[in-house]
Design a protein around this motif. Structure first.
Motif, short mmCIF file in Angstrom:
data_model
loop_
_atom_site.label_atom_id
_atom_site.label_comp_id
_atom_site.label_asym_id
_atom_site.label_seq_id
_atom_site.Cartn_x
_atom_site.Cartn_y
_atom_site.Cartn_z
N SER A 1 -5.81 2.27 -5.44
CA SER A 1 -5.45 1.18 -5.18
C SER A 1 -4.77 0.74 -3.76
N ALA A 2 -4.11 1.92 -3.10
CA ALA A 2 -3.54 1.71 -1.76
C ALA A 2 -4.84 1.66 -0.95
N LEU A 3 -5.73 2.49 -1.16
CA LEU A 3 -6.99 2.48 -0.29
C LEU A 3 -7.78 1.24 -0.44
N HIS A 4 -7.79 0.53 -1.67
CA HIS A 4 -8.57 -0.73 -1.75
C HIS A 4 -7.70 -1.85 -0.77
N ALA B 1 0.76 -1.17 0.04
CA ALA B 1 0.11 -0.02 0.10
C ALA B 1 0.98 1.29 0.13
N SER B 2 1.90 1.24 0.82
CA SER B 2 2.83 2.36 0.61
C SER B 2 3.53 2.85 -0.69
N CYS B 3 3.72 1.37 -1.24
CA CYS B 3 4.49 1.56 -2.49
C CYS B 3 3.39 1.97 -3.61
N TYR C 1 -3.67 0.12 13.18
CA TYR C 1 -3.14 1.77 13.21
C TYR C 1 -2.30 1.91 11.79
N GLY C 2 -1.51 0.97 11.48
CA GLY C 2 -0.62 1.40 10.29
C GLY C 2 -1.62 1.30 8.90
N CYS C 3 -2.62 0.57 9.06
CA CYS C 3 -3.57 0.75 7.75
C CYS C 3 -4.39 1.95 7.83
N ALA C 4 -4.57 2.50 9.05
CA ALA C 4 -5.52 3.53 9.28
C ALA C 4 -4.47 4.95 8.76
N MET C 5 -3.20 4.87 8.95
CA MET C 5 -2.35 5.86 8.86
C MET C 5 -2.31 6.07 7.13
N TYR D 1 -8.53 -0.81 -9.41
CA TYR D 1 -8.19 0.43 -9.63
C TYR D 1 -6.93 0.54 -10.41
N ARG D 2 -6.63 -0.39 -11.30
CA ARG D 2 -5.48 -0.53 -11.93
C ARG D 2 -5.40 0.47 -13.35
N LEU D 3 -4.59 1.07 -13.90
CA LEU D 3 -4.37 1.77 -14.84
C LEU D 3 -3.37 1.05 -15.90
#
Length: 778
Positions: free
Chosen positions: A65-68, A54-56, A95-99, A519-521
């Motif tokens: 895509s990260a939010l999904h 998600a961070s990448c 907590y990490g996912c929420a951030m 959500y891929r482009l």
């Protein structure tokens, strides 16, 4: 992967993948993050791979895509209460996912949602440190940036050279490898992500290039001490009993790390075999390195007793005490303890004068200042086999034992006296005949396993770049099941089927890909063209609207919308969409090519040629533009020009049956039927299931009056494609020329039922007994 390759230790593999994901450039980081998430899926209690991917995604400007990925784990849809309606406690959100959700919402402008999610996580969860990607700025990244600039600046030769330089500095740099493939200069197969060089005890590693991966996964992969000017001569160490998380100093092992084994210097692959517990701080900054603590302050006799059990009784009491000078005491420029013993009879001096201790003699860092500027602890150098800096002192101390010390010990030490600093650790391991530590072995095994996976992925991408799609799919089949079903593999598989014109299988692969990443482009322009070929306006309209909702400022949504309008025969609106795609991304050669196709539909041939030329200037390997140019010249009757451009397209993509048939068709119109048949036969090899390819070859055989061969090929083809009227018409003509009039009548009747407008052509052919040329109804 071979069936004999077993999966290594998960913690070591995960740490390596996380390290590559956090320290690599964007595209490379996303590639390794996808591998990390595929090989180590997240669980209810472990979200490390989820956070990394998600961070990448967020770093690559793909917030949807990260939010999904982290939406469910972050508790976006959870109620504010701690208990549900049945009185059961609701699990706290991650907590990490929420951030990550909060960062995505801030990027998307959904501030209220991000505020609610993060406040709920702070209220109910336990805050912890969330690691974020931080690409390292190294020589490899500099050459990578220079290569990208050269490629976009229409300097492909310079781009190729810089991509190769980047790979030399960092063989794990994925986007440098893909850049070479996209430019048409893929590395040779034997050079794809090579194994590290075999350690050599007899050769000095000062002149060898450092390896890119250290057995210590906490170190960054692409940097070396040689990249920091005057690194070794200016380095100092500050004494502290326990340093930061990276363990001991550059030359000092952290022997008090409670079993947390770390490997030797990253700069030398041979040091991977050492049992040393030295940490890898090669890539720390100079400020960090100056604050690294000395790992131990044990007295010197304890160290000697490891090699000479009787040495503790032979060393003077002045060296057996524990008194030491403070670490911060300035280093004397000329320590008298170093000068006075040289050249004298050391057997008459069983102990050094007390002045040595008063001047910091008990500190090896202060006493063993070498002329090249490197200062080291005697204990760390002894433990890692670096005898170059300690041989004089150790000889003097052994000399104090006079007749008791074995005479062969100093000679064994002198074997590695000229060895370099970076290779000293493995030299000590070889001298002491100690096997590598278990931690080092596990990390090397994990690196080898990962290297095999990345190498196979590289082979698949390389085959696809040269349009050898069958070989690419074979490489994908050899990957582990987790990687084979990942988003990256499905993307390569879908593109392979697309290039092979197997649109049904390509669609299945794209559907599976969108289920993993909705959500891929990337690659969605090929998917939209695939739906255009399948004549599915409903699916194409849904795809274009979905892509528009993800990012209107990218080329893929407008290409999908243009394909939808083109399928509906609204060429003016399709042209507007394609032109919008070129405005957003002028480097998108496919958008310029689609503009050319729409110009052909509107019979604006000069405008179409201009669009195709722009596409070729943007990407000289874009074979669709060369094909479009040939198509324009074919429609305008310029067969030589058409043949030239079709041949250029075949040079780029020699496995495309449509391009081979185009060359054959131009040769056939130029009355070079024999050469045309050769191209048709090549096309049959690459598309054996295509009735169109077989029909063009058979039609050339009929032109050469090889009717028996034509009939033998047409009869099974008529059963495979019973709805093709032209096949039955050509079969009837062959029967008529061979005197089989009854069978010819049946074939002509079937053709007329399938396509009534063939009735006049059939009547003319019957009157001429099959000698009249058939009308081209393709």
């Amino acid at each position: 992967m071979s069936s004999t390759t077993s999966r290594p230790s998960s913690p070591h593999l995960n740490r390596r993948l996380q390290q590559l994901s956090f320290t690599s450039p964007r595209s490379t980081a996303l590639f390794y993050a996808r591998l990390y998430h595929a090989l180590s899926p997240s669980s209810d209690i472990d979200h490390d791979s989820l956070h990394t991917l998600a961070s990448c995604f967020l770093q690559s400007d793909e917030p949807y895509s990260a939010l999904h990925l982290v939406r469910d784990s972050a508790g976006v849809d959870l109620p504010e209460e701690d208990y549900d309606v049945r009185g059961r406690r609701i699990p706290p959100p991650c907590y990490g996912c929420a951030m990550i959700v909060a960062k995505c919402c801030a990027k998307l402008g959904r501030f209220s949602e991000g505020q609610q999610v993060l406040s709920r996580a702070l209220k109910r969860g336990s805050p912890n440190n969330l690691a974020l990607p931080s690409p390292a700025s190294t020589s490899a990244s500099a050459h990578l940036l220079l290569a990208d600039l050269s490629s976009k600046g229409k300097a492909p030769e310079a781009a190729v050279g810089n991509y190769k330089q980047a790979l030399q500095y960092d063989p794990w740099l994925w986007e440098a490898f893909t850049g070479l493939c996209d430019l048409g200069c893929p590395p040779p197969m034997e050079a794809l992500f090579p194994d590290p060089p075999v350690p050599s005890r007899a050769s000095s590693t000062r002149t060898s290039r450092p390896s890119t991966l250290s057995p210590n996964p906490n170190a960054m992969p692409r940097s070396s001490a040689s990249e920091i000017p005057a690194f070794l001569p200016t380095r100092k160490q500050a004494g502290a009993p326990h340093g930061p998380s990276n363990g001991g100093g550059f030359f000092t092992p952290d022997v008090g790390s409670n079993g947390a084994l770390r490997a030797g210097l990253m700069g030398n692959p041979s040091s991977w075999d050492t049992p040393s517990v030295m940490s890898d701080t090669t890539f720390s900054t100079i400020q960090e390195q100056s604050s690294i603590a000395l790992a131990s302050k044990r007295p010197l006799p304890n160290l000697l007793s490891n090699f000479m059990p009787s040495a503790s009784t032979l060393v003077p009491a002045s060296l057996r005490n524990n008194a030491s000078t403070p670490v911060n005491e300035p280093v004397p420029p000329k320590p008298p303890a170093m000068k006075r013993p040289r050249g004298k009879d050391v057997s008459r001096r069983p102990a050094e004068p007390p002045q040595a201790q008063s001047n910091g003699a008990s500190l090896p860092l202060a006493r063993e200042l070498r002329p090249n500027g490197t200062s080291r602890d005697l204990k760390s150098a002894e433990a890692n086999g670096d005898h170059e800096g300690i041989v004089r002192r150790s000889t003097r101390l052994r000399g104090s034992s006079s007749k008791t010390a074995p005479p062969k010990v100093p000679r064994e030490k002198r074997i590695t006296r000229s060895r370099s600093i970076t290779s000293s650790a493995s030299g000590a391991a070889g001298d002491m005949s100690s096997p590598p530590s278990l931690e080092t072995q596990l990390q090397i095994t994990a690196d080898d396993y990962l290297r095999d996976i990345v190498r196979r992925c590289g082979k698949a991408y390389r085959y696809l770049s040269v349009y050898q799609c069958q070989e690419a799919m074979k490489e994908l089949d050899g990957l582990p099941h987790e990687v084979k079903t990942s988003a990256w593999s499905l993307d390569i598989l879908a593109r392979c089927f697309y290039e092979m014109a197997n649109y049904v299988m390509a669609r299945r692969a794209f559907v599976s890909l969108l289920q993993l990443e909705p959500y891929r482009l990337q690659s969605m322009e090929q998917y939209s063209t695939l739906l255009w070929h399948l004549s599915d306006p409903t699916a194409l309209s849904h795809l274009s609207q979905s892509l528009m909702s993800v990012n209107r400022d990218s080329a893929q949504p407008w290409i999908a919308a243009g394909n939808c309008f083109s399928l509906l025969k609204d060429h003016d609106e399709a042209m507007r969409c394609f032109r919008r795609a070129t405005q957003i991304d002028p480097s998108c050669a496919y958008a310029w090519t689609l503009c050319g196709y729409e110009a052909i539909e509107m019979e604006e041939y000069d405008r179409a040629i201009a669009f195709y030329r722009t596409a070729i200037r943007t990407d000289a390997r874009h074979y669709n533009a060369w094909y479009g140019m040939g198509l324009v010249y074919l429609k305008t009757g310029k067969h030589k020009y058409a043949e030239h451009h079709f041949r250029r397209a075949v040079e780029i993509n020699p496995t495309n049956a449509v391009l081979l048939c185009c060359v054959g068709m131009v040769l056939e119109q130029s009355d070079d039927i024999v050469q045309a048949i050769r191209y048709y036969e090549r096309a049959v090899l690459f598309a054996p299931d295509s009735p169109m390819v077989h029909f063009k070859r058979i039609r050339a055989l009929v032109a050469l009056q090889r009717f028996d061969e034509a009939i033998a090929a047409l009869e099974p083809l008529s059963r495979e494609a019973p709805d093709e009227a032209n096949i039955f018409f050509l079969l009837g003509k062959c029967y008529l020329r061979k005197g089989r009039r009854g069978e010819a009548t049946i074939a002509f009747t079937t053709a007329r039922e399938l396509q009534p407008k063939l009735e006049s052509a059939i009547k003319t052919t019957l009157e001429a007994n099959g000698e009249e040329e058939e009308e081209d109804e393709d």
